[in-house]
Every structure is written in C-alpha cells, then in structure tokens.
Design a protein around this motif. Sequence first.
Motif, PDB file in Angstrom:
ATOM      1  N   THR A  24      42.724  49.479  31.165  1.00 39.40           N
ATOM      2  CA  THR A  24      42.039  50.773  31.248  1.00 39.40           C
ATOM      3  C   THR A  24      42.762  51.629  32.287  1.00 39.40           C
ATOM      4  O   THR A  24      43.645  51.150  33.000  1.00 39.40           O
ATOM      5  CB  THR A  24      40.577  50.589  31.683  1.00 39.40           C
ATOM      6  N   ILE A  25      42.347  52.866  32.405  1.00 44.21           N
ATOM      7  CA  ILE A  25      42.920  53.763  33.413  1.00 44.21           C
ATOM      8  C   ILE A  25      42.742  53.177  34.811  1.00 44.21           C
ATOM      9  O   ILE A  25      43.617  53.295  35.666  1.00 44.21           O
ATOM     10  CB  ILE A  25      42.254  55.163  33.326  1.00 44.21           C
ATOM     11  N   GLU A  26      41.634  52.488  35.025  1.00 45.73           N
ATOM     12  CA  GLU A  26      41.358  51.888  36.337  1.00 45.73           C
ATOM     13  C   GLU A  26      42.109  50.573  36.544  1.00 45.73           C
ATOM     14  O   GLU A  26      42.087  50.018  37.634  1.00 45.73           O
ATOM     15  CB  GLU A  26      39.856  51.625  36.501  1.00 45.73           C
ATOM     16  N   GLY A  27      42.733  50.052  35.480  1.00 46.95           N
ATOM     17  CA  GLY A  27      43.500  48.819  35.596  1.00 46.95           C
ATOM     18  C   GLY A  27      42.794  47.574  35.115  1.00 46.95           C
ATOM     19  O   GLY A  27      43.334  46.472  35.213  1.00 46.95           O
ATOM     20  N   ASP A  28      41.589  47.708  34.569  1.00 45.18           N
ATOM     21  CA  ASP A  28      40.850  46.541  34.073  1.00 45.18           C
ATOM     22  C   ASP A  28      41.431  46.079  32.738  1.00 45.18           C
ATOM     23  O   ASP A  28      41.751  46.903  31.880  1.00 45.18           O
ATOM     24  CB  ASP A  28      39.372  46.889  33.886  1.00 45.18           C
ATOM     25  N   PRO A  29      41.544  44.764  32.528  1.00 47.33           N
ATOM     26  CA  PRO A  29      42.119  44.277  31.271  1.00 47.33           C
ATOM     27  C   PRO A  29      41.116  44.302  30.115  1.00 47.33           C
ATOM     28  O   PRO A  29      39.939  44.018  30.283  1.00 47.33           O
ATOM     29  CB  PRO A  29      42.516  42.837  31.608  1.00 47.33           C
ATOM     30  N   ILE A  30      41.621  44.672  28.950  1.00 48.60           N
ATOM     31  CA  ILE A  30      40.893  44.603  27.690  1.00 48.60           C
ATOM     32  C   ILE A  30      41.689  43.635  26.816  1.00 48.60           C
ATOM     33  O   ILE A  30      42.899  43.796  26.645  1.00 48.60           O
ATOM     34  CB  ILE A  30      40.812  45.974  26.990  1.00 48.60           C
ATOM     35  N   PHE A  31      41.032  42.632  26.255  1.00 46.79           N
ATOM     36  CA  PHE A  31      41.701  41.601  25.475  1.00 46.79           C
ATOM     37  C   PHE A  31      41.376  41.745  24.001  1.00 46.79           C
ATOM     38  O   PHE A  31      40.207  41.847  23.629  1.00 46.79           O
ATOM     39  CB  PHE A  31      41.267  40.206  25.940  1.00 46.79           C
ATOM     40  N   ASN A  46      35.976  43.212  26.259  1.00 44.26           N
ATOM     41  CA  ASN A  46      36.088  44.181  27.352  1.00 44.26           C
ATOM     42  C   ASN A  46      35.155  43.797  28.506  1.00 44.26           C
ATOM     43  O   ASN A  46      34.720  44.640  29.282  1.00 44.26           O
ATOM     44  CB  ASN A  46      35.796  45.598  26.864  1.00 44.26           C
ATOM     45  N   SER A  47      34.871  42.512  28.624  1.00 46.24           N
ATOM     46  CA  SER A  47      33.931  42.038  29.647  1.00 46.24           C
ATOM     47  C   SER A  47      34.447  42.219  31.071  1.00 46.24           C
ATOM     48  O   SER A  47      33.665  42.177  32.013  1.00 46.24           O
ATOM     49  CB  SER A  47      33.563  40.574  29.407  1.00 46.24           C
ATOM     50  N   HIS A  48      35.756  42.435  31.239  1.00 48.48           N
ATOM     51  CA  HIS A  48      36.313  42.655  32.581  1.00 48.48           C
ATOM     52  C   HIS A  48      36.400  44.143  32.925  1.00 48.48           C
ATOM     53  O   HIS A  48      36.861  44.497  34.010  1.00 48.48           O
ATOM     54  CB  HIS A  48      37.705  42.028  32.686  1.00 48.48           C
ATOM     55  N   ASP A  49      35.973  45.009  32.014  1.00 45.65           N
ATOM     56  CA  ASP A  49      36.024  46.455  32.226  1.00 45.65           C
ATOM     57  C   ASP A  49      34.809  46.893  33.037  1.00 45.65           C
ATOM     58  O   ASP A  49      33.677  46.873  32.551  1.00 45.65           O
ATOM     59  CB  ASP A  49      36.061  47.177  30.882  1.00 45.65           C
ATOM     60  N   GLU A  50      35.043  47.286  34.261  1.00 47.82           N
ATOM     61  CA  GLU A  50      33.949  47.680  35.160  1.00 47.82           C
ATOM     62  C   GLU A  50      33.199  48.916  34.668  1.00 47.82           C
ATOM     63  O   GLU A  50      32.046  49.116  35.021  1.00 47.82           O
ATOM     64  CB  GLU A  50      34.502  47.937  36.569  1.00 47.82           C
ATOM     65  N   PHE A  51      33.856  49.754  33.860  1.00 47.18           N
ATOM     66  CA  PHE A  51      33.226  50.997  33.426  1.00 47.18           C
ATOM     67  C   PHE A  51      32.893  50.997  31.936  1.00 47.18           C
ATOM     68  O   PHE A  51      32.697  52.056  31.339  1.00 47.18           O
ATOM     69  CB  PHE A  51      34.131  52.188  33.766  1.00 47.18           C
ATOM     70  N   ALA A  52      32.818  49.816  31.328  1.00 46.51           N
ATOM     71  CA  ALA A  52      32.477  49.730  29.896  1.00 46.51           C
ATOM     72  C   ALA A  52      31.040  50.189  29.679  1.00 46.51           C
ATOM     73  O   ALA A  52      30.195  50.068  30.558  1.00 46.51           O
ATOM     74  CB  ALA A  52      32.657  48.297  29.407  1.00 46.51           C
ATOM     75  N   ASP A  53      30.790  50.698  28.497  1.00 44.28           N
ATOM     76  CA  ASP A  53      29.436  51.164  28.185  1.00 44.28           C
ATOM     77  C   ASP A  53      28.570  49.995  27.730  1.00 44.28           C
ATOM     78  O   ASP A  53      28.846  48.843  28.029  1.00 44.28           O
ATOM     79  CB  ASP A  53      29.493  52.279  27.125  1.00 44.28           C
TER      80      ASP A  53
END
Length: 133
Positions: free
Chosen positions: A60-67, A83-90
Amino acid sequence: MRKILLVILLAIFLSACNPVMDTDIVFEQGEIITNSEKFEAFTENLKNEKEDNIRIVQRTIEGDPIFDTLDYNGENITYTHDNSHDEFADSSKGTQSGTCENLDSEQSENGRIYRLSGCSSEIGKYFSLEVLE
C-alpha cells in the motif's frame, strides 16, 4: 556479549514484523522486483496444465503488504486475497478466496495485463496485474 544479544533480538523482531518471504514475487510500481522467473514459470505451467502456486506481494502507499496467492491444481486456480496486514483496510480486511478457471492476459500500452476469469466469486474479479515490458 550484550551487543550480540541485542543484535540477535533485533533481527528476530524485524523478521517477525516482515511477513514477506524470499519465495514471494514482489511487485512494485508496475515491475516485478524479485522472483520474476517464478511468475513466468507459473504462466508456463498454466499453459502446460502443470500444478503450481505463487504468492504476489504488493504494498500500500503506507508500505503495508497485500498478498495475492494463485494456486493452480491442474484444472482451476484458487485465488486468495489477503489484506490482513493493511492497517488502513476497510471492512473487507482479512482473507478472501475464490476459484477461477483462467488467468487471461492482454497487451497493454506498457506491457501485459493479467486478469482472472470464470471465477466462482466476486473476489476473483478484482485480481489485475500489469507487468511492464
């Protein structure tokens, strides 16, 4: 001795924070930056109906990985989006899977676009990967 212990603990901590594995295909800004040969081998194995699987990592833009995992069993592709590691996921944060029949590709202005088709669920429709040439 204390410095060595500190370095070991730091290495363990950093490796635990980074869920990206050496075998992953890392994709950034339209380019596969690690393990491009694995993606090429996967597409070849699909053509030859040979079982294979890959995991693609995008950030992501913030650097979180999406698999995105593609697991081919010789007939169908099981697609898993994590996207469980995405801090800003909806509200869709987590892992979702579906089965698809094909990985289609088409020429784009800058390379090739890969998309899943014949999917059993909506999640497969969201997989799109443009590989620059």
